[in-house]
Write a protein that holds these residues in place. Structure first.
Motif, mmCIF file in Angstrom:
data_model
loop_
_atom_site.group_PDB
_atom_site.id
_atom_site.type_symbol
_atom_site.label_atom_id
_atom_site.label_comp_id
_atom_site.label_asym_id
_atom_site.label_seq_id
_atom_site.Cartn_x
_atom_site.Cartn_y
_atom_site.Cartn_z
ATOM 1 N N THR A 1 46.217 43.092 34.170
ATOM 2 C CA THR A 1 44.807 43.169 34.587
ATOM 3 C C THR A 1 43.834 42.774 33.482
ATOM 4 N N ALA B 1 37.066 42.372 38.582
ATOM 5 C CA ALA B 1 37.424 43.536 39.389
ATOM 6 C C ALA B 1 38.078 43.136 40.702
ATOM 7 N N GLN C 1 41.635 42.305 40.056
ATOM 8 C CA GLN C 1 42.376 43.528 39.775
ATOM 9 C C GLN C 1 42.720 44.267 41.060
ATOM 10 N N PRO D 1 43.007 50.375 36.698
ATOM 11 C CA PRO D 1 42.986 49.493 37.868
ATOM 12 C C PRO D 1 44.219 49.613 38.760
#
Length: 261
Positions: free
Chosen positions: A168, A173, A176, A202
């Motif tokens: 990640t 985001a 992820q 994450p």
């Protein structure tokens, strides 16, 4: 399956004759989803590379899928996503071609992909949410999408054990979240996951167990929720764990379609 997915007994791992990881006892059973945590220089990546045969086992015993490390005949049983953020290379390649390299572990270098192999490649690409980009050059993808291509390459071999190093790191985001969804499905299908990371947040919905590495030794082994935010380890300048030689670093990625992987 009677043997664990991974079993280390008093294992010391390093480079040349320098041990970075020392005296490790660790068992990972089939189907577990494990985070290997630790700060930079803690030895967590060296531990993973020892399991993969990319670092030297200097002492003790390391068994992978029931075989001594490096002696597993069916290399496709292990998938590996290295610590790099993008796919790059001097020769242009499509998503299908890059992911197809992962299938070679099942076939050998000199065999051509069959219909079943092409289907496995397409399934792996679809699993990471890039099914509509199979014919696209990887250079046209974003960094997060290229990261997912590397995951698909590992999944194409349909591995029993999937090892990932900082999957990640350096991605947004949305990527992820996409990766977490992929790994949830892979884990639910029974694949053993070992994810090396400095921050498991994450993937906290997927990973259930944490191994914290601190100064080359395991400082914590238990539920992910009980691990310290920094992985239970703190690095200080001058620690011997920083003796890992530059030739093993992967922060300057080049070609990822090397058939030897």
């Amino acid at each position: 399956m009677t043997a664990p997915a991974l079993q280390l007994r008093d294992a010391s791992i390093g480079y040349g004759d320098v041990a970075i990881v020392r005296g490790v006892d660790l068992t990972v059973d089939h189907g577990e989803a494990v985070a290997v945590l630790g700060s930079n220089g803690s030895g967590k990546t060296t531990l993973a590379r020892g399991v993969l045969g990319l670092a030297t086992v200097l002492g003790g015993d390391v068994q992978v899928l029931g075989a001594p490390v490096g002696r597993l005949r069916e290399r496709g049983r292990i998938g590996y996503v290295p610590q790099r953020h993008t796919v790059s290379g001097a020769v242009p390649a499509t998503v299908r071609e890059v992911v197809g390299v992962g299938r070679l572990a099942r076939l050998g270098l000199f065999r051509r992909l069959r219909a079943a192999d092409r289907s496995a490649v397409a399934d792996a690409v679809a699993a990471v949410g890039l099914g509509d980009r199979l014919g696209d050059p990887v250079a046209s993808l974003s960094g997060g999408q290229q990261r997912r291509v590397l995951v698909a390459r590992a999944l194409a071999a349909e591995p029993e054990l999937l090892i990932m190093d900082e999957p990640t790191a350096g991605v947004d985001a949305a990527s992820q979240e996409a990766l977490a969804a992929v790994l949830a499905r892979v884990s639910a299908a029974g694949t053993t996951l070992v994810v090396v990371t400095h921050e498991a947040g994450p993937l906290s919905g997927v990973l259930t167990r944490a191994i914290a590495v601190d100064h080359g030794r395991i400082s914590y082994d238990g539920p992910l929720a009980g691990a310290a935010p920094d992985g239970g380890g703190h690095h200080h300048p001058g620690d011997p764990d920083r003796l890992e030689p530059p030739r093993y670093r992967q922060d300057q990625p080049r070609v990822t379609t090397d058939r030897r992987r």
